[in-house]
Design an enzyme around this catalytic site. Structure first.
Site, PDB file in Angstrom:
ATOM      1  N   CYS A   1       0.883  -1.186   0.000  1.00  0.00           N
ATOM      2  CA  CYS A   1       0.000   0.000   0.000  1.00  0.00           C
ATOM      3  C   CYS A   1       0.910   1.223   0.000  1.00  0.00           C
ATOM      4  O   CYS A   1       1.022   1.934   0.996  1.00  0.00           O
ATOM      5  CB  CYS A   1      -0.900   0.028   1.230  1.00  0.00           C
ATOM      6  SG  CYS A   1      -1.938  -1.418   1.445  1.00  0.00           S
ATOM      7  N   ALA A   2       1.565   1.462  -1.115  1.00  0.00           N
ATOM      8  CA  ALA A   2       2.734   2.333  -1.115  1.00  0.00           C
ATOM      9  C   ALA A   2       2.428   3.826  -1.152  1.00  0.00           C
ATOM     10  O   ALA A   2       3.295   4.633  -0.818  1.00  0.00           O
ATOM     11  CB  ALA A   2       3.647   1.978  -2.289  1.00  0.00           C
ATOM     12  N   GLY A   3       1.228   4.229  -1.578  1.00  0.00           N
ATOM     13  CA  GLY A   3       0.969   5.667  -1.694  1.00  0.00           C
ATOM     14  C   GLY A   3       0.897   6.354  -0.346  1.00  0.00           C
ATOM     15  O   GLY A   3       0.436   5.755   0.631  1.00  0.00           O
ATOM     16  N   PRO A   4       1.387   7.593  -0.279  1.00  0.00           N
ATOM     17  CA  PRO A   4       1.978   8.424  -1.338  1.00  0.00           C
ATOM     18  C   PRO A   4       3.480   8.234  -1.526  1.00  0.00           C
ATOM     19  O   PRO A   4       4.084   8.934  -2.326  1.00  0.00           O
ATOM     20  CB  PRO A   4       1.682   9.845  -0.863  1.00  0.00           C
ATOM     21  CG  PRO A   4       1.712   9.747   0.630  1.00  0.00           C
ATOM     22  CD  PRO A   4       1.166   8.380   0.963  1.00  0.00           C
ATOM     23  N   GLY A   5       4.121   7.322  -0.780  1.00  0.00           N
ATOM     24  CA  GLY A   5       5.494   6.975  -1.118  1.00  0.00           C
ATOM     25  C   GLY A   5       6.548   7.198  -0.066  1.00  0.00           C
ATOM     26  O   GLY A   5       7.723   6.882  -0.294  1.00  0.00           O
TER      27      GLY A   5
ATOM     28  N   GLU B   1       0.495   0.336  -5.579  1.00  0.00           N
ATOM     29  CA  GLU B   1      -0.518   1.289  -5.131  1.00  0.00           C
ATOM     30  C   GLU B   1      -1.700   1.220  -6.090  1.00  0.00           C
ATOM     31  O   GLU B   1      -1.529   1.280  -7.313  1.00  0.00           O
ATOM     32  CB  GLU B   1       0.050   2.707  -5.084  1.00  0.00           C
ATOM     33  CG  GLU B   1      -0.976   3.804  -4.880  1.00  0.00           C
ATOM     34  CD  GLU B   1      -1.821   3.620  -3.632  1.00  0.00           C
ATOM     35  OE1 GLU B   1      -3.060   3.789  -3.723  1.00  0.00           O
ATOM     36  OE2 GLU B   1      -1.244   3.311  -2.573  1.00  0.00           O
TER      37      GLU B   1
ATOM     38  N   ASP C   1      -4.306  -3.498  -7.526  1.00  0.00           N
ATOM     39  CA  ASP C   1      -5.172  -3.705  -6.362  1.00  0.00           C
ATOM     40  C   ASP C   1      -4.499  -4.706  -5.435  1.00  0.00           C
ATOM     41  O   ASP C   1      -4.282  -5.870  -5.813  1.00  0.00           O
ATOM     42  CB  ASP C   1      -6.526  -4.234  -6.825  1.00  0.00           C
ATOM     43  CG  ASP C   1      -7.537  -4.389  -5.692  1.00  0.00           C
ATOM     44  OD1 ASP C   1      -7.115  -4.362  -4.508  1.00  0.00           O
ATOM     45  OD2 ASP C   1      -8.729  -4.547  -5.978  1.00  0.00           O
TER      46      ASP C   1
ATOM     47  N   ASP D   1       0.716  -0.895   4.946  1.00  0.00           N
ATOM     48  CA  ASP D   1       0.262   0.216   5.782  1.00  0.00           C
ATOM     49  C   ASP D   1      -1.127   0.562   5.268  1.00  0.00           C
ATOM     50  O   ASP D   1      -1.287   1.325   4.324  1.00  0.00           O
ATOM     51  CB  ASP D   1       1.224   1.396   5.648  1.00  0.00           C
ATOM     52  CG  ASP D   1       0.825   2.579   6.520  1.00  0.00           C
ATOM     53  OD1 ASP D   1      -0.155   2.457   7.280  1.00  0.00           O
ATOM     54  OD2 ASP D   1       1.482   3.634   6.426  1.00  0.00           O
TER      55      ASP D   1
ATOM     56  N   CYS E   1      -2.144   3.910  10.722  1.00  0.00           N
ATOM     57  CA  CYS E   1      -2.054   5.164  11.483  1.00  0.00           C
ATOM     58  C   CYS E   1      -3.351   5.400  12.240  1.00  0.00           C
ATOM     59  O   CYS E   1      -3.998   6.437  12.102  1.00  0.00           O
ATOM     60  CB  CYS E   1      -1.746   6.332  10.546  1.00  0.00           C
ATOM     61  SG  CYS E   1      -1.295   7.826  11.459  1.00  0.00           S
TER      62      CYS E   1
END
Length: 472
Positions: A288-292, A313, A339, A356, A409
């Site tokens: 879930c890489a965004g925003p990096g 992402e 996805d 994440d 988070c």
């Protein structure tokens, strides 16, 4: 008819045009964008400030005041709503939202800043004349004069229920959090009144800007040359800008060699990278890489070990942000728009996997104070299937002996331990790794094996991390 001469009429006062105050007009515009468009202040405010500086309307002090007015009003919105409600003759829901924004701006100046009372009232009434019109400005004036009759402590005595009668509602009003959020944070934190009050108080403080020196691309020594920069508390790659400032003006940040990244986020990436493996260590996945931010740190750490990072992402525009963050990475990497619950890679392809997951964001209320008013308890039901789906895919994607990091988070138990517990039942060939030794020097990490960070204990966002090893 009377023989007495008539008194001459006083000449009408000439109409005085309202004085335009660029600082307060900008603050009002930012609040309206947050309210009307569900925008986030940290995304809306910077371009407004930049435009004001380019037009010559603002200096550094003006920008600082506008920032304080916007964030201070959003953080204390619940408290100010309660105060305003006590000063109007109608239900708060019947007050037009733009009028309420102006009233809360005025309440913050009166109750939350050192601006003199007369100046706070007059400046806010002038703002109301400009953005609302003279008629509604009179209403604003009357309400603010009532608010000005007491200080914040006095108003809290009047509008907050006693703690002994309703602890959660008392804390909700005093510390400006929705009641359900207070309850959820308290459940996750545990303990008595002192701890939850410290946490809620920390949520209302302005967070420092934290930078990350991406390994192999920048050093903390370089970043420490910036004004008012000090070393991070826990991460060896962190530098804190204690007086804020514009991170984009830091050369290493502008060049992509460093970035803005909360220290809790850095610790999550570092813990996954340092978790003990059984077997090779060649392929890493950020699912879930965004925003990096984490992807850029993981990519740099992977490069140091000769490993390859795949950053995935789902949203194409966010995948573009990931690619930008990883540009210039010293080692091989790939970014895909995919996805994470229906991945294009084969099961068991990776040695280390981080997810994440999307969440309510209740752990980042210092940075996004408006999120506390935007989120609803029912949002948890919307996130639950996605969180479980992403962790399921992560566990399928890691090889036997490899490690998965589940991060979020949010400290809400429904988004943290409940998700992990459900998936561990579905994957009996897994073990939880004690994550605490992988955060060396960080105190107050609880009983483990998972880790929950807290703003009031660690000075970070309330990041959660569970490390899971596939055993068979």
């Amino acid at each position: 008819m009377s023989d007495q001469p008539r008194r001459p009429r006083r000449p009408a006062k000439p109409y005085r045009r309202p004085q335009k105050d660029p600082v307060r007009i900008l603050a009002f515009e930012a609040l309206r964008a947050v309210d009307e468009r569900d925008a986030y202040a940290n995304l809306v405010l910077p371009p407004l400030l930049r435009k004001a500086r380019e037009n010559g309307d603002f200096d550094a002090r003006d920008a600082a005041l506008a920032t304080e007015l916007v964030y201070g009003t959003l953080r204390r919105q619940g408290t100010y709503d309660a105060v305003v409600a006590a000063c109007v003759d109608r239900p708060l829901r019947e007050v037009d939202p733009p009028v309420l924004d102006v009233l809360n701006l005025g309440a913050h100046q009166l109750l939350g800043t050192r601006i003199p009372t007369h100046a706070a009232v007059s400046a806010t009434v002038e703002l109301a004349r400009v953005v609302l019109g003279d008629g509604r400005a009179k209403f604003v004036n009357a309400v603010l004069r009532k608010i000005a009759q007491d200080d914040l402590d006095g108003w809290l005595e009047r509008v907050a229920p006693p703690y002994d009668e309703d602890p959660e509602d008392h804390l909700a009003v005093v510390h400006s959090h929705p009641r359900w959020v207070v309850s959820a944070l308290w459940d996750s934190l545990g303990g008595g009144r002192a701890g939850i009050e410290e946490l809620l108080r920390a949520d209302n403080e302005r967070p420092e800007v934290t930078l990350v020196a991406r390994p192999g691309r920048a050093t903390t020594t370089e970043l420490l040359d910036e004004e008012a920069a000090v070393v991070g508390r826990w991460s060896p790659y962190a530098v804190r800008l204690t007086e804020g400032g514009e991170p984009g003006a830091v050369p290493a940040v502008a060049q992509g060699r460093a970035g803005v990244q909360d220290e809790g986020s850095q610790l999550v990436a570092l813990a996954l990278a340092d978790a003990p493996l059984e077997g090779p260590d060649r392929m890493w996945l950020d699912g879930c890489a965004g925003p990096g931010g984490k992807a850029a740190l993981l990519g740099a750490l992977a490069a140091e070990r000769g490993a390859v990072l795949l950053a995935s992402e789902k949203q194409p525009h966010r995948a573009g942000l990931v690619a930008k963050a990883l540009a210039g990475n010293p080692g091989p990497y790939q970014v895909v728009a995919a996805d994470g619950t229906r991945p294009p890679w084969r099961p068991g392809s990776f040695d280390r996997v981080l997810v994440d997951v999307p969440c309510t964001g209740l752990g980042a209320l210092r940075r996004r104070p408006e999120a506390r008013w935007r989120r609803r308890p029912e949002d948890l039901d919307g996130f639950a299937p996605l969180q479980r789906g992403l962790l399921r895919t992560a566990l399928e994607s890691v090889r036997v002996g490899g490690v998965v990091g589940y991060a979020t988070c949010s400290p809400h138990l429904a988004e943290t331990r409940a998700v992990v517990a459900d998936l561990l039942k579905q994957f009996p060939d897994t073990d939880l790794i004690d994550a605490r030794p992988l955060l060396p020097g960080v105190p107050d990490l609880g009983e483990g094996p998972d880790v929950q960070l807290w703003p009031h204990l660690h000075g970070t966002d309330a990041m959660y991390l569970a490390l899971i090893r596939r055993t068979g």
